[in-house]
Write a protein that holds these residues in place. Structure first.
Motif, mmCIF file in Angstrom:
data_model
loop_
_atom_site.group_PDB
_atom_site.id
_atom_site.type_symbol
_atom_site.label_atom_id
_atom_site.label_comp_id
_atom_site.label_asym_id
_atom_site.label_seq_id
_atom_site.Cartn_x
_atom_site.Cartn_y
_atom_site.Cartn_z
ATOM 1 N N LEU A 150 -29.593 4.538 1.822
ATOM 2 C CA LEU A 150 -28.252 4.905 2.294
ATOM 3 C C LEU A 150 -28.244 5.116 3.805
ATOM 4 O O LEU A 150 -27.285 4.732 4.492
ATOM 5 C CB LEU A 150 -27.780 6.162 1.570
ATOM 6 C CG LEU A 150 -27.576 6.008 0.052
ATOM 7 C CD1 LEU A 150 -27.195 7.344 -0.570
ATOM 8 C CD2 LEU A 150 -26.520 4.959 -0.255
ATOM 9 N N ALA A 151 -29.298 5.727 4.334
ATOM 10 C CA ALA A 151 -29.373 5.917 5.784
ATOM 11 C C ALA A 151 -29.475 4.580 6.502
ATOM 12 O O ALA A 151 -28.873 4.381 7.570
ATOM 13 C CB ALA A 151 -30.562 6.802 6.130
ATOM 14 N N CYS A 152 -30.209 3.629 5.943
ATOM 15 C CA CYS A 152 -30.315 2.298 6.544
ATOM 16 C C CYS A 152 -28.961 1.587 6.539
ATOM 17 O O CYS A 152 -28.620 0.881 7.499
ATOM 18 C CB CYS A 152 -31.347 1.457 5.797
ATOM 19 S SG CYS A 152 -33.047 1.987 6.042
ATOM 20 N N LEU A 202 -26.145 3.069 6.783
ATOM 21 C CA LEU A 202 -25.383 3.702 7.857
ATOM 22 C C LEU A 202 -25.746 3.107 9.206
ATOM 23 O O LEU A 202 -24.869 2.779 10.013
ATOM 24 C CB LEU A 202 -25.636 5.206 7.847
ATOM 25 C CG LEU A 202 -24.972 6.021 8.973
ATOM 26 C CD1 LEU A 202 -23.457 5.865 8.926
ATOM 27 C CD2 LEU A 202 -25.376 7.489 8.867
ATOM 28 N N ALA A 234 -34.482 6.772 9.335
ATOM 29 C CA ALA A 234 -33.760 6.676 8.067
ATOM 30 C C ALA A 234 -34.566 7.280 6.934
ATOM 31 O O ALA A 234 -34.018 7.950 6.045
ATOM 32 C CB ALA A 234 -33.440 5.212 7.774
ATOM 33 N N LEU A 278 -27.548 7.438 17.333
ATOM 34 C CA LEU A 278 -27.547 8.090 16.026
ATOM 35 C C LEU A 278 -28.968 8.393 15.572
ATOM 36 O O LEU A 278 -29.221 9.431 14.950
ATOM 37 C CB LEU A 278 -26.855 7.192 14.992
ATOM 38 C CG LEU A 278 -26.792 7.768 13.572
ATOM 39 C CD1 LEU A 278 -25.961 9.040 13.546
ATOM 40 C CD2 LEU A 278 -26.216 6.765 12.596
ATOM 41 N N THR A 338 -23.197 -5.681 7.689
ATOM 42 C CA THR A 338 -23.951 -4.450 7.441
ATOM 43 C C THR A 338 -25.187 -4.729 6.606
ATOM 44 O O THR A 338 -26.290 -4.250 6.911
ATOM 45 C CB THR A 338 -23.056 -3.421 6.732
ATOM 46 O OG1 THR A 338 -21.953 -3.088 7.582
ATOM 47 C CG2 THR A 338 -23.844 -2.157 6.401
ATOM 48 N N PHE A 350 -24.336 -0.370 9.347
ATOM 49 C CA PHE A 350 -22.893 -0.341 9.557
ATOM 50 C C PHE A 350 -22.561 -0.098 11.031
ATOM 51 O O PHE A 350 -21.696 -0.780 11.605
ATOM 52 C CB PHE A 350 -22.268 0.747 8.686
ATOM 53 C CG PHE A 350 -20.810 0.986 8.950
ATOM 54 C CD1 PHE A 350 -19.857 0.090 8.485
ATOM 55 C CD2 PHE A 350 -20.384 2.095 9.668
ATOM 56 C CE1 PHE A 350 -18.508 0.290 8.735
ATOM 57 C CE2 PHE A 350 -19.048 2.308 9.920
ATOM 58 C CZ PHE A 350 -18.102 1.406 9.456
ATOM 59 N N LEU A 351 -23.248 0.856 11.651
ATOM 60 C CA LEU A 351 -22.983 1.133 13.066
ATOM 61 C C LEU A 351 -23.342 -0.056 13.943
ATOM 62 O O LEU A 351 -22.637 -0.364 14.907
ATOM 63 C CB LEU A 351 -23.770 2.367 13.509
ATOM 64 C CG LEU A 351 -23.236 3.712 13.031
ATOM 65 C CD1 LEU A 351 -24.141 4.839 13.497
ATOM 66 C CD2 LEU A 351 -21.822 3.943 13.553
#
Length: 322
Positions: free
Chosen positions: A258-260, A262, A245, A296, A13, A265-266
């Motif tokens: 935090l959006a990055c 996410l 993001a 997303l 991640t 992680f995906l």
């Protein structure tokens, strides 16, 4: 999921999210000053090509990073010349940079290396080495949590740690310095800043120069740490994901970070799910799994663009009243 798998997922991640973090911070600085930046993709791609080409030809890591930095700043200055000095359409200018980079990197790659637009594989001497592997091994002696943190947080290259460190640094710059106050005011009410005797043009150019530096780090990371060589269109929409993001994070460095994570992680999960049979679903097609981060992106843009409040002067060229 056992601790080894969880630690590996955390490490993946962070590695995948690093260029997104750097690009999202670059976009935050530009758009906080009032300049829409749809050229993140093109700047990152151009800087990746510059770093890979110089590294392949010279064998020097320092020279590769320096040339990538010059390319990123030059493209941002070009964007400023068109959008700030001459008050051109910011969306068109950003897309022009991206489209030009997509074609020019392929043409130059074919002309210089005769490998279909790719560069030769880069030797280990010009690639970024991992840091802190020994500390990670020592931490793994602790039960469970030590294994997760040892695998996930240690053994990355310097740009991974730099990207994480730049999040509080950019936050401090924007919200705890006079320059940041003026920059944010430029994106909200440039007439007020101009009335105070501060140059709108100079502030936006400075923001764009910092933007170019961060984009150059993102592009350099792709070829000096993540991949062994430059490949055509290797950014694969990461610039637009970073833009999403940034919007999802409401033009705030921490929210964008935090959006990055996410998105990263995906992307990491999609890599691990390839070829895995899920309960009641069976083997999911690889194409569907690879599309998860991009799906997303579309969902976030569709659901949050209208809700997130952009800087009021974003995309509006400033014309000084006489």
């Amino acid at each position: 999921m056992d601790e080894v798998a969880l630690g590996t997922l955390l490490a993946s991640t962070l590695r995948v999210a690093t260029p997104l973090i750097l690009c999202a911070l670059a976009g935050t600085l530009a758009e906080r000053s009032g300049v829409i930046d749809l050229g993140l993709e093109g700047k990152m791609l151009s800087c990746a090509f510059a770093a890979a080409s110089v590294a392949a030809l010279s064998g020097s890591l320092a020279l590769a990073l320096a040339v990538s930095l010059l390319v990123g700043v030059a493209l941002s200055l070009l964007q400023g010349f068109g959008c700030v000095t001459h008050r051109g359409d910011q969306v068109v200018m950003g897309m022009a940079i991206t489209m030009t980079a997509a074609g020019l990197t392929v043409v130059l790659g074919i002309a210089w290396f005769q490998q279909g637009g790719q560069t030769p594989p880069l030797p280990d001497a010009v690639r970024l080495a991992p840091w802190g592997a020994g500390a990670g091994e020592a931490l793994r002696a602790l039960p469970w949590v030590g294994t997760v943190l040892g695998l996930g947080l240690f053994g990355h290259n310097v740009l991974v740690y730099l990207a994480i460190a730049l999040v509080p640094a950019v936050w401090w710059l924007l919200f705890r310095t006079r320059f940041g106050l003026r920059l944010r005011a430029t994106g909200e009410n440039p007439a007020m800043v101009d009335a105070a005797g501060v140059s709108i043009t100079a502030l936006r150019y400075r923001a764009l120069m910092l933007n170019g530096v961060l984009c150059s780090l993102a592009g350099s990371y792709l070829v000096l740490a993540q991949n062994p060589a430059f490949m055509p269109h290797m950014t694969a929409g990461r610039g637009y994901m970073a833009l999403a993001a940034m919007i999802f994070g409401k033009w705030h460095p921490v929210g964008a970070f935090l959006a990055c994570l996410l998105f990263g992680f995906l992307d990491a999960v999609s890599i691990r799910l390839q070829g895995v049979a899920l309960p009641w679903v069976g083997a999911v097609p690889v194409q569907a799994i690879q599309a998860l981060p991009y799906a997303l992106t579309v969902v976030l843009l569709a659901g949050f663009v209208g809700r997130a409040r952009a800087p009021k002067a974003l995309g509006i060229p400033y014309v000084k009243e006489r």
